[in-house]
Each structure stands twice: as C-alpha cells, then as structure tokens.
Design a protein around this motif. Structure first.
Motif, PDB file in Angstrom:
ATOM      1  N   TYR B 254      -1.596  -0.489  -0.577  1.00  0.00           N
ATOM      2  CA  TYR B 254      -1.350  -0.773  -2.019  1.00  0.00           C
ATOM      3  C   TYR B 254      -1.097  -2.421  -2.396  1.00  0.00           C
ATOM      4  O   TYR B 254      -0.346  -2.676  -3.346  1.00  0.00           O
ATOM      5  CB  TYR B 254      -0.044   0.005  -2.291  1.00  0.00           C
ATOM      6  N   PHE B 281      -6.331  -1.014 -10.581  1.00  0.00           N
ATOM      7  CA  PHE B 281      -5.010  -1.345 -11.062  1.00  0.00           C
ATOM      8  C   PHE B 281      -3.956  -0.629 -10.617  1.00  0.00           C
ATOM      9  O   PHE B 281      -3.011  -0.981 -10.344  1.00  0.00           O
ATOM     10  CB  PHE B 281      -5.038  -1.215 -12.581  1.00  0.00           C
ATOM     11  N   ASP B 282      -4.098   0.626 -10.678  1.00  0.00           N
ATOM     12  CA  ASP B 282      -2.999   1.773 -10.374  1.00  0.00           C
ATOM     13  C   ASP B 282      -2.751   1.870  -8.784  1.00  0.00           C
ATOM     14  O   ASP B 282      -1.889   2.453  -8.161  1.00  0.00           O
ATOM     15  CB  ASP B 282      -3.552   3.100 -10.730  1.00  0.00           C
ATOM     16  N   THR B 283      -3.567   0.831  -7.882  1.00  0.00           N
ATOM     17  CA  THR B 283      -3.163   0.886  -6.543  1.00  0.00           C
ATOM     18  C   THR B 283      -2.841  -0.603  -6.157  1.00  0.00           C
ATOM     19  O   THR B 283      -2.516  -0.876  -5.045  1.00  0.00           O
ATOM     20  CB  THR B 283      -4.586   1.086  -5.726  1.00  0.00           C
ATOM     21  N   LEU B 284      -2.459  -1.196  -7.218  1.00  0.00           N
ATOM     22  CA  LEU B 284      -1.708  -2.452  -6.808  1.00  0.00           C
ATOM     23  C   LEU B 284      -0.216  -2.475  -7.024  1.00  0.00           C
ATOM     24  O   LEU B 284       0.342  -2.276  -8.164  1.00  0.00           O
ATOM     25  CB  LEU B 284      -2.099  -3.617  -7.896  1.00  0.00           C
ATOM     26  N   ASP B 285       0.663  -2.703  -6.040  1.00  0.00           N
ATOM     27  CA  ASP B 285       2.043  -2.535  -5.807  1.00  0.00           C
ATOM     28  C   ASP B 285       2.514  -4.008  -5.734  1.00  0.00           C
ATOM     29  O   ASP B 285       3.631  -4.169  -5.883  1.00  0.00           O
ATOM     30  CB  ASP B 285       2.319  -1.894  -4.464  1.00  0.00           C
ATOM     31  N   ALA B 286       1.786  -4.978  -5.801  1.00  0.00           N
ATOM     32  CA  ALA B 286       2.319  -6.349  -5.860  1.00  0.00           C
ATOM     33  C   ALA B 286       1.027  -7.263  -6.481  1.00  0.00           C
ATOM     34  O   ALA B 286       0.014  -6.688  -6.353  1.00  0.00           O
ATOM     35  CB  ALA B 286       2.448  -6.991  -4.434  1.00  0.00           C
ATOM     36  N   PRO B 287       1.166  -8.301  -6.701  1.00  0.00           N
ATOM     37  CA  PRO B 287       0.018  -9.272  -7.219  1.00  0.00           C
ATOM     38  C   PRO B 287      -0.787  -9.670  -6.191  1.00  0.00           C
ATOM     39  O   PRO B 287      -0.405  -9.630  -4.982  1.00  0.00           O
ATOM     40  CB  PRO B 287       0.691 -10.520  -7.810  1.00  0.00           C
ATOM     41  N   LEU B 323       3.886  -8.798   0.407  1.00  0.00           N
ATOM     42  CA  LEU B 323       5.154  -8.058   0.543  1.00  0.00           C
ATOM     43  C   LEU B 323       6.542  -8.211  -0.192  1.00  0.00           C
ATOM     44  O   LEU B 323       7.503  -7.522   0.332  1.00  0.00           O
ATOM     45  CB  LEU B 323       5.194  -7.541   2.182  1.00  0.00           C
ATOM     46  N   GLY B 324       6.397  -9.108  -0.679  1.00  0.00           N
ATOM     47  CA  GLY B 324       7.802  -9.709  -1.319  1.00  0.00           C
ATOM     48  C   GLY B 324       8.759 -10.216  -0.317  1.00  0.00           C
ATOM     49  O   GLY B 324      10.060 -10.297  -0.376  1.00  0.00           O
TER      50      GLY B 324
END
Lengths: 395, 327
Positions: B254, B281-287, B323-324
């Motif tokens: 993701y 799109f739906d598999t992006l958890d972050a930019p 990963l923020g």
C-alpha cells in the motif's frame, strides 16, 4: 535573532496540542503578539501569539498535526537572518525538559466555535473502511495532517470485531479521553465523602425573592450561583478545604477559586470563578451565566478552566438525591449537591414540610479529616438558613 | 547450473556473440565499435568480420537512419550511440521514423533494430556525457525501452531486444558496466515486459531503474535493520511495462516509492505515479514518493553531480516519508 514558536503548555495536564489553523503563512511579516495559529488542547481552542517580530521563516508542524508541549512549531527570524540559525532552531525538535515560561495566551474575546474539519483519509484506508462497513468519518487519523491510514481502519476493525454481538463500538472522543484521564488520576487520591442533610427551604425562598429593584439581574440567580457564593463564604470557616496538594506541600489559597461542573454535549467542563470570595452575587451570576453559555458552544479557553481551589457539582437538576463527587486534583475538596425534595421534618417538636437536600463533601484524606468538613457543612447549613448573608460582598 | 560471475560488459558481449552466431542478419554499427569504447563490442570484429561490425562517422542521425533503412529491408541492426545524451541528435529518426513506420506502411514494413546506448552519471563526465534519458523514449509511440540493472538482465534482455521486431532502446548505465554478477553458461532469454522483484518486502513497494536498483537494495538493507521491509522491483523495461507485478506488490504494501536517475520532472516516476493515481488509487495508503535527478545540467564536479542525482540516503528518507515516519 531567530525565535522559535513552540507548543505552549496550557495548564499542568497539557501534554500535546493539535494545530487547528495557521493564521499566518511562511514569509508573512510578524509583529509581536500577532495571533499566529490556533491550537486545540484537550478542551479548548486557543490562539498562540508571536513571541517576537520578524518574518515567519518556517512552519514545521502542519494543520491537523499534533505536537508535544515544547516542540518547535515555527520559526520567526529577521529577513536577513542566517539560515543556519533557523536550521538550528528547527533541529531542536525535542521539547525542553523543565517548566516553560508561560505562553502568550489571549483569553478574551472568546474564540469562535471551531468550524467542522474535513476528514482526510488515504484512498486505501477509505476502500478498506467502506468494504468492512466502518464509519471512517468518526475515526482519528494517525497519518500526516491527521490523515486516516489503513492501520487506523485496521484498529477500528479490530475494535469492532471484539465488540460483543448486539453492541456498537464508539471510539472515545478527545473530551472523553481527557475525562477518562482526569477521573483515573482523581481516583488515585484516598477520598471520602461526608454528607449532611440540609434544609434549603429558606434559600429557595430567598432565591425567588430576588427581584427588581433589589436584584438587578434579568432573572433570579440559579441555585448553583447561590451555592458558589455560599461555598466561597463557608470555605473561610474551613480554609484547609480551599487548598491544592503539591507533592509534600499543601498550597493554601488566600482566595476561593470555585470550579463549577457544567454538562456539555458528550461530557463535562469545569470553568473556574476566580476570587469568588470577593465577588457579589450579581457578579457571580453574570460570570457563571457567561461561562455556561460559552462552555456549551465550545468557546472556553483552557486558562478559564485552570487554577480552581474547590469544585461544586450540582446534580439536583438530574434528579440525584446524593452522590460522592470525584475530586479534581490537585484540589482537596469538592461539594456534591443533590436535589431538593419536600419532606416531613421535625422542627421544634412539630412535623413540618421542608425542602431538604444532601450536601456531600468529598475530600482528599491525606490533607483533610472529618472535622473541618463538619465545620464547613455546618457553615453551609447556617448560610442556607440565613441566606440574606449572600447579599454581602464578603463574609 | 554454473555459478559463473562476469561483468556487465562481458554479458552484453556474449549476447552479441550468441545472437550474431544464431542469425547472420544481425550486425553492429556505431562510432569505433570495432575497438569498442566501453568494451561491449570489442573483439567482435575478429569473429564476425568488418561487414558485420561497422565503424561509422560521428553522426548519430546518419547511423540510426542507416539502421532504420537496413531494418526495413530485412536486416537486424544494432546501432551503438556511445553516450546516451547523443540520442537527441538522432531523435527525429528514432521517434518519428523507427517507431512509426510499421504503422505508416500498414504493416508492410518492420523496423527490428536495437539502439545500444551507454548512459548515466559516472565520475563527473559532465554535460553531454551523464544523462539518463530513458524516459524520453517512453513518449514516442512504437519504441520499446530496456533499462537493465544486472549483467544477467542485460544479457537476457539484449538477446530478446535483438530478436524483437520493434525498435528497442537498450540503456546501459555506465556505473554498472564493470560490475560483476551471476550469468549462467546456458542460453536464456528474458522477455521484454517482465519486471523482476529484486528483494521481497511487505511494507513499501520501491520501484527502481538501472543503477538506482543497487542503491535501492542498499537502502532496503538499512531500512530492514529498522524493521521496515521494502520490496524492490526492477521493471527492467519501461515499454512494455509490467504493471501487474508492481500492482501485486502494492496490494501487499500500500506504499509506493519510485526512483530513477533520469530527471524527476516528466520522468518515468511521473508516469508510474499517474498510473497509480488512475488505476491503483484504492491501494494507496500514502502519497507516492518520487525521486529523480533535478532539472539542471549535470555538473563536472563529482561532488555536485552526486548532489543532483538520487542517493541511497534520499531513498531511505523517501521510504520513511511514505510511511509517515519523516517530515
């Protein structure tokens, strides 16, 4: 010289704050005391003002993000400032260990009610939440700018799965979390409640007698208003109850700063009427009315909820007869007042109908024993029987 | 199976040898290819003769033009452009002729040719000798683009490129040329359009091209020590692009990071990011995090050159950002 704007500590319990809005942007010219940003602590939103003049060189923590007390949020520097000085301040990311100088907080006028925030969620998290039927609007995001990420949804799914059938899982709101923390902290104190049944017939009559021209308020004062004034007076008879416990010392206060528990949507807040012992009934009525209204619109500042020395909780309107109010640490005393009910009582050998109410004082037994509480409740009883004294400015 | 380790140069030369022995229509032309400036074509003239290893004047448009004509009329030329940067000199022939004549002739003509082109930054070669221009060739239609990162991939891909009926750009990063890697004695092919997972991981999908694959693997090793498992994917060809492998990885991690030594603006990373936004799109958890070279001429100073192109540290930071965990 470059100056850092850091996350202020509003009151002793604040550990972190969330940036609601930056009122200035990078490159803006700043003068001292300019409002720079709005920070949300556990209970209120407040402005942080500029500690120095210059150019807002760098904003480090974005809107929606949370930062620890003392963390650098932004840097103000003169236009020709050496970049190294700015970088050095930015590098100082960990909060200073010791107590901070008090932050610049503007307490008035009341800030506007917070505007509803857009909930950010990653596409992957949103898809997962929708597939699993999770109401993501209510989730708290742990990503940048509060963005909800897959791990937040996974946590919510886990919670939902551990919820027993037929039950619905609601995450704790920031306010409930704050209440949870404070009540847990409170319950650490060895506290006891001592109750006295008190005749409030006279004070209720007195309350309704307060009409123009003697009473200049719009309507008769609330019973809580009378209680604030009475407690401020009665504390003079038992000063040990008007205190705060700090490590191995008791801080006895010259003045009575009375916290009043006010129910709001989803919780309670406890604004403080400062120096209630010096205020007239009308002053207390006006102030309490203002605080109550702003408490309900979410417009209290944290400064208005700090520094209480004693707390009143009036559960009469809820139909409660008597209860033990939890202490509000570091305070050592709290008064819980139950509802007034007409009862047959014996007065001078005759059965008469009187409105009776239970007054219960909770106390921190490390500091207060039964005797001063007996004195305090006796004094309260005396004031309730002779409510005219409430019209005096001081005892 | 043998465990022979040979250089990238040797692997490419072997591919030439095998394909030239296999098919007499295959020949090489370019500047000084008989001597072989970077060695990939050295000594071939001895085995295959001067008719099949042809030195050309310093005129890239003429070399590529000759190759296009030869390909149209039935040969399978490989034209070498000594430095990737000089591809622009032949851009009209490559982009407008080589890639489009199959369509323009209604299928009557094919243009089976390879442009073999050493490229990329190595040791401050500076202006004109350092760029990675592979992304410039994903724009014109009809071209295939290969960007091998290991000797094994280089050999397998070049053999497929020579056998392909379409024009193929074959980029050899100059920093990889002397690196050794496992290449079996036995013949093998790697199909164009098949990505390779260079390292498996569950936390972040890191797509890297050419020389950045090595940096990506080193970065992944460091991140692994922090408990972050990075999946490093080398697409090996940009056209055709193996989207399936990247998408599968993304459905696990993701998080997408893409790194290339070509310029970041309008680069392959931009294309992949757009695909991610459109299709995944739906598999992006972050930019998506995108790394590439800055939009500036590459400097002669090795220090400044290193500052312009993505480093291992840059990759580590990009993964953490994804990963923020940073900024």
């Amino acid at each position: 010289m470059a100056t850092a704007i850091t996350m202020p500590r509003w009151g002793m319990i604040m550990e972190e704050g969330r940036i609601v809005e930056w009122l200035k942007k990078e490159g803006d010219e700043i003068v001292v005391d300019d409002p720079i940003l709005i920070v949300e602590s556990e209970k209120v939103d407040n402005e942080v003002t500029a500690p120095a003049a210059g150019i807002l060189k760098a904003i480090v923590v974005a809107e929606g993000e949370t930062a620890a007390v003392g963390a650098v949020l932004a840097v103000i520097a003169s236009p020709d400032e050496d970049a190294a000085a700015v970088a050095a301040l930015l590098a100082q990311s960990s909060p200073p260990p010791a107590a901070e100088p008090p932050p610049a907080v503007t307490s008035a006028p009341p800030p506007p009610a917070p505007k509803p925030r857009r909930v950010n969620i990653s596409p992957a998290a949103r898809r997962m939440a929708e597939d699993k039927g999770i109401d993501w609007q209510s989730l708290e995001g742990s990503g940048p700018r509060g963005r909800i990420e897959r791990k937040d949804v996974l946590r919510a799914i886990e919670t939902a799965q551990s919820t027993p059938p037929g039950a619905k899982s609601i995450p704790l709101s920031p306010m409930r979390k704050a209440i949870a923390r404070r009540t847990l902290q409170s319950i650490q104190a060895p506290q006891a409640a001592l109750c006295r049944e008190t005749d409030i017939s006279q004070v209720l009559r007195f309350r309704h007698s307060l009409t123009a021209p003697d009473w200049t308020g719009d309507k008769p004062p609330t019973f809580t208003t009378l209680l604030v004034k009475a407690v401020a007076m009665a504390l003079a008879a038992a000063p040990i109850l008007n205190a705060r416990l700090h490590d191995d010392a008791i801080w006895l206060d010259d003045n009575a700063h009375i916290g009043v528990v006010i129910a709001v949507e989803d919780g309670i807040v406890v604004p403080v009427i400062r120096e209630a012992n010096k205020k007239t009934l009308i002053e207390i009525a006006t102030e309490l009315n203002d605080l109550t209204q702003r408490a309900r619109s979410g417009g209290l500042t944290s400064a208005e909820m700090e520094g209480g020395t004693f707390t009143i909780s009036n559960a009469g309107p809820l139909g409660i007869d008597f209860f033990q109010a939890l202490l509000y640490p570091p305070q050592v005393g709290a008064l819980g007042v139950g509802r007034g009910r007409q009862r047959p009582v014996v007065v001078d050998g005759e059965i008469v109908i009187r409105t009776m109410s239970y007054f219960c004082v909770s106390s921190d037994h490390r500091v207060v024993d039964a005797e001063p509480i007996g004195r305090f409740l006796g004094k309260m009883d005396e004031i309730m029987q002779n409510p005219d004294v409430l019209l005096k400015r001081t005892v | 199976m043998s465990h022979r380790r040979i250089t990238f140069i040797q692997a490419v030369r072997e591919a030439f040898q095998e394909e030239m022995r296999r098919d007499e229509r295959v020949f090489i032309l370019g500047q000084d290819v008989r001597a072989g400036i970077f060695g990939t074509t050295s000594k071939l003239v001895g085995e295959f003769g001067e008719d099949r290893v042809i030195n050309t004047p310093i005129c890239e448009s003429a070399s590529v033009g000759a190759a296009v004509g030869a390909a149209m009329t039935g040969l399978r030329p490989v034209v070498q452009i000594m430095f990737g940067d000089f591809n622009y000199l032949a851009m009209e022939i490559t982009a407008n002729q080589a890639g489009q004549w199959h369509y323009l002739s209604d299928g009557a003509l094919k243009v089976p040719m390879v442009i073999e082109t050493p490229s990329g930054a190595r040791g401050g070669a500076g202006y004109g000798h350092s760029q990675s221009l592979e992304a410039a060739f994903i724009l014109p239609p009809g071209l295939k683009v290969a960007v091998p990162s290991t000797p094994y991939d280089a050999k397998g891909l070049l053999k497929s490129a020579i056998r392909d009926d379409n024009p193929v750009l074959f980029f050899e990063h100059r920093r990889l040329l002397t690196q050794r890697g496992h290449v079996p004695e036995e013949e093998y092919l790697i199909p164009l359009g098949q990505a390779d997972i260079k390292r498996e991981g569950k936390d972040v999908t890191l797509v890297a091209l050419s020389a950045t694959v090595q940096k990506a693997l080193s970065a992944a090793e460091r991140l692994s020590q922090q408990g972050i498992e990075v999946e490093v994917i080398d697409p090996r060809t940009l056209v055709p692009l193996d989207k399936e492998t990247i998408f599968k990885s993304l459905q696990k991690t993701y998080h997408l990071v893409v790194v290339e030594e070509g310029r970041r603006r309008g680069g392959f990373g931009a294309e992949l990011t757009a695909i991610a936004a459109e299709e995944w799109f739906d598999t992006l958890d972050a930019p998506v995090q995108r790394l590439g070279t800055i939009s500036a001429p590459l400097p002669y100073s090795p220090v400044l050159e290193a500052a312009c192109i993505p480093s291992e540290d840059d990759i580590v930071r990009a993964v953490l950002r994804s990963l923020g965990q940073e900024e």
